[in-house]
Design an enzyme around this catalytic site. Structure first.
Site, PDB file in Angstrom:
ATOM      1  N   CYS A 148     -49.894-109.532  10.268  1.00 31.72           N
ATOM      2  CA  CYS A 148     -49.423-108.176   9.960  1.00 31.72           C
ATOM      3  C   CYS A 148     -50.159-107.588   8.755  1.00 31.72           C
ATOM      4  CB  CYS A 148     -47.929-108.211   9.680  1.00 31.72           C
ATOM      5  SG  CYS A 148     -47.283-106.598   9.222  1.00 31.72           S
ATOM      6  N   THR A 173     -39.583-102.529  12.659  1.00 32.42           N
ATOM      7  CA  THR A 173     -39.498-103.916  12.175  1.00 32.42           C
ATOM      8  C   THR A 173     -38.786-103.995  10.826  1.00 32.42           C
ATOM      9  OG1 THR A 173     -41.704-103.515  11.354  1.00 32.42           O
ATOM     10  CG2 THR A 173     -41.533-104.870  13.332  1.00 32.42           C
ATOM     11  N   PHE A 178     -44.508-112.615   9.960  1.00 33.95           N
ATOM     12  CA  PHE A 178     -45.553-111.593  10.039  1.00 33.95           C
ATOM     13  C   PHE A 178     -46.740-112.060  10.888  1.00 33.95           C
ATOM     14  CE2 PHE A 178     -43.328-110.597   6.011  1.00 33.95           C
ATOM     15  CZ  PHE A 178     -42.951-109.292   6.295  1.00 33.95           C
TER      16      PHE A 178
HETATM   17  C1  HEM Z   1     -40.427-106.689   8.269  1.00 33.38           C
HETATM   18  C2  HEM Z   1     -41.394-105.898   8.712  1.00 33.38           C
HETATM   19  C3  HEM Z   1     -42.514-106.322   9.621  1.00 33.38           C
HETATM   20  C4  HEM Z   1     -42.599-107.393  10.467  1.00 33.38           C
HETATM   21  C5  HEM Z   1     -41.561-108.475  10.740  1.00 33.38           C
HETATM   22  C6  HEM Z   1     -43.906-107.331  11.098  1.00 33.38           C
HETATM   23  C7  HEM Z   1     -44.394-108.266  12.003  1.00 33.38           C
HETATM   24  C8  HEM Z   1     -45.674-108.244  12.513  1.00 33.38           C
HETATM   25  C9  HEM Z   1     -46.250-109.294  13.337  1.00 33.38           C
HETATM   26  C10 HEM Z   1     -45.555-110.587  13.771  1.00 33.38           C
HETATM   27  C11 HEM Z   1     -47.522-108.929  13.646  1.00 33.38           C
HETATM   28  C12 HEM Z   1     -48.548-109.732  14.453  1.00 33.38           C
HETATM   29  C13 HEM Z   1     -48.584-109.266  15.872  1.00 33.38           C
HETATM   30  C14 HEM Z   1     -49.470-110.169  16.701  1.00 33.38           C
HETATM   31  O1  HEM Z   1     -50.023-111.150  16.196  1.00 33.38           O
HETATM   32  O2  HEM Z   1     -49.600-109.896  17.900  1.00 33.38           O
HETATM   33  C15 HEM Z   1     -47.750-107.623  13.042  1.00 33.38           C
HETATM   34  C16 HEM Z   1     -48.912-106.885  13.157  1.00 33.38           C
HETATM   35  C17 HEM Z   1     -49.087-105.626  12.651  1.00 33.38           C
HETATM   36  N1  HEM Z   1     -48.233-104.958  11.791  1.00 33.38           N
HETATM   37 FE1  HEM Z   1     -46.450-105.635  11.128  1.00 33.38          FE
HETATM   38  N2  HEM Z   1     -44.568-106.213  10.621  1.00 33.38           N
HETATM   39  C18 HEM Z   1     -43.759-105.583   9.725  1.00 33.38           C
HETATM   40  C19 HEM Z   1     -44.061-104.445   8.995  1.00 33.38           C
HETATM   41  C20 HEM Z   1     -45.194-103.695   9.136  1.00 33.38           C
HETATM   42  C21 HEM Z   1     -45.512-102.497   8.383  1.00 33.38           C
HETATM   43  C22 HEM Z   1     -44.637-101.917   7.272  1.00 33.38           C
HETATM   44  C23 HEM Z   1     -46.687-102.008   8.875  1.00 33.38           C
HETATM   45  C24 HEM Z   1     -47.480-100.799   8.479  1.00 33.38           C
HETATM   46  C25 HEM Z   1     -47.274-100.090   7.416  1.00 33.38           C
HETATM   47  C26 HEM Z   1     -47.118-102.908   9.925  1.00 33.38           C
HETATM   48  C27 HEM Z   1     -48.254-102.751  10.672  1.00 33.38           C
HETATM   49  C28 HEM Z   1     -48.768-103.704  11.513  1.00 33.38           C
HETATM   50  C29 HEM Z   1     -50.034-103.554  12.230  1.00 33.38           C
HETATM   51  C30 HEM Z   1     -50.957-102.330  12.204  1.00 33.38           C
HETATM   52  C31 HEM Z   1     -50.231-104.746  12.943  1.00 33.38           C
HETATM   53  C32 HEM Z   1     -51.427-105.114  13.836  1.00 33.38           C
HETATM   54  C33 HEM Z   1     -52.450-105.810  12.983  1.00 33.38           C
HETATM   55  C34 HEM Z   1     -53.669-106.237  13.794  1.00 33.38           C
HETATM   56  O3  HEM Z   1     -53.570-106.463  15.003  1.00 33.38           O
HETATM   57  O4  HEM Z   1     -54.729-106.400  13.180  1.00 33.38           O
HETATM   58  N3  HEM Z   1     -46.192-103.928  10.048  1.00 33.38           N
HETATM   59  N4  HEM Z   1     -46.614-107.245  12.347  1.00 33.38           N
END
Ligand code: HEM
Length: 208
Positions: free
Chosen positions: A155, A20, A148
């Site tokens: 996120c 991402t 996010f």
């Molecule tokens: C520009 C970078 C990023 C974008 C656009 C992004 C986007 C997202 C989005 C939209 C979700 C929600 C998914 C859902 O609702 O089904 C999410 C969840 C998550 N993201 Fe990111 N993310 C990014 C960077 C990161 C980074 C750097 C990490 C870890 C170091 C990360 C770890 C996670 C995790 C573990 C989840 C699941 C959280 C949960 O379900 O409780 N993400 N992300």
């Protein structure tokens, strides 16, 4: 936690976090290369703000334009263009009844370009993220701008990702200017994340 859970968690962090952020950066470099006047302003901001090779949060926080460029880029090309939910209990929304097990798609990409929410949604304009007193801006609405996600599963890496991407942008553009080789930006292709349909070839020049 069991070992297998720890492994799963680490893998999730790598895949959710690496792909991402890399895509956010790739789209942003391409976008900036097509707006040389904004790129110059970003480089000026970086030159006048970063005083050493290991900037801390205090210096990064001052990169307002660079941060707004990143945010605007993630509006037009959100690395996670949709999120999906499954209905756990049947419910009625307006006149539509959603049965248990129905899959719902939250179209982040479409929300970010919705004419009812955004002025000139197709235009790349980082200034729309500047604070504007007394104006209801869609980007302040939790559910109009959501690169996010939102809600309990928002996120977990959002703040980290923004900081990391800002740091990479700043340290790269301090030394280099990237210019797109392709005449137009290739369309996005949905592969869970929003990837460019063709590699974003760029030429790289050292700054004077
Ligand atoms: C520009 C970078 C990023 C974008 C656009 C992004 C986007 C997202 C989005 C939209 C979700 C929600 C998914 C859902 O609702 O089904 C999410 C969840 C998550 N993201 Fe990111 N993310 C990014 C960077 C990161 C980074 C750097 C990490 C870890 C170091 C990360 C770890 C996670 C995790 C573990 C989840 C699941 C959280 C949960 O379900 O409780 N993400 N992300």
């Amino acid at each position: 936690m069991h070992d297998s859970e720890i492994v799963d968690n680490l893998l999730t962090f790598l895949t959710a976090g690496h792909e991402t952020t890399a895509l956010a950066l790739a789209w942003t470099f391409d976008r900036l290369g097509r707006h040389p006047e904004i790129l110059r302003a970003v480089q000026q901001e970086i030159d006048s703000t970063l005083t050493d090779d290991a900037p801390g949060m205090e210096q990064l926080d001052k990169l307002e334009l660079t941060r707004n460029v990143l945010r605007e880029s993630m509006r037009l090309t959100p690395p996670a263009p949709i999120i999906i939910r499954e209905v756990k209990e049947a419910f009625t929304l307006d006149s539509v009844t959603l049965e248990k097990g129905t899959r719902l798609v939250v179209p982040i990409y479409a929300l970010h370009r919705h004419r009812a929410l955004w002025d000139a949604p197709e235009v790349f304009d980082p200034a729309r993220f500047l604070p504007q007193e007394g104006k209801d801006r869609p980007q302040d609405d939790r559910y109009a701008y959501m690169p996010f996600g939102a809600g309990p599963r928002v996120c977990i890496g959002a703040r980290f990702a923004e900081t990391e991407a800002l740091l990479v942008l700043a340290m790269t553009l301090k030394e280099l200017t990237l210019t797109p080789e392709l005449r137009v930006t290739p369309p996005g292709k949905m592969e869970i994340t929003l990837r460019p349909a063709k590699p974003l070839l760029m030429s790289v020049k050292t700054r004077q």
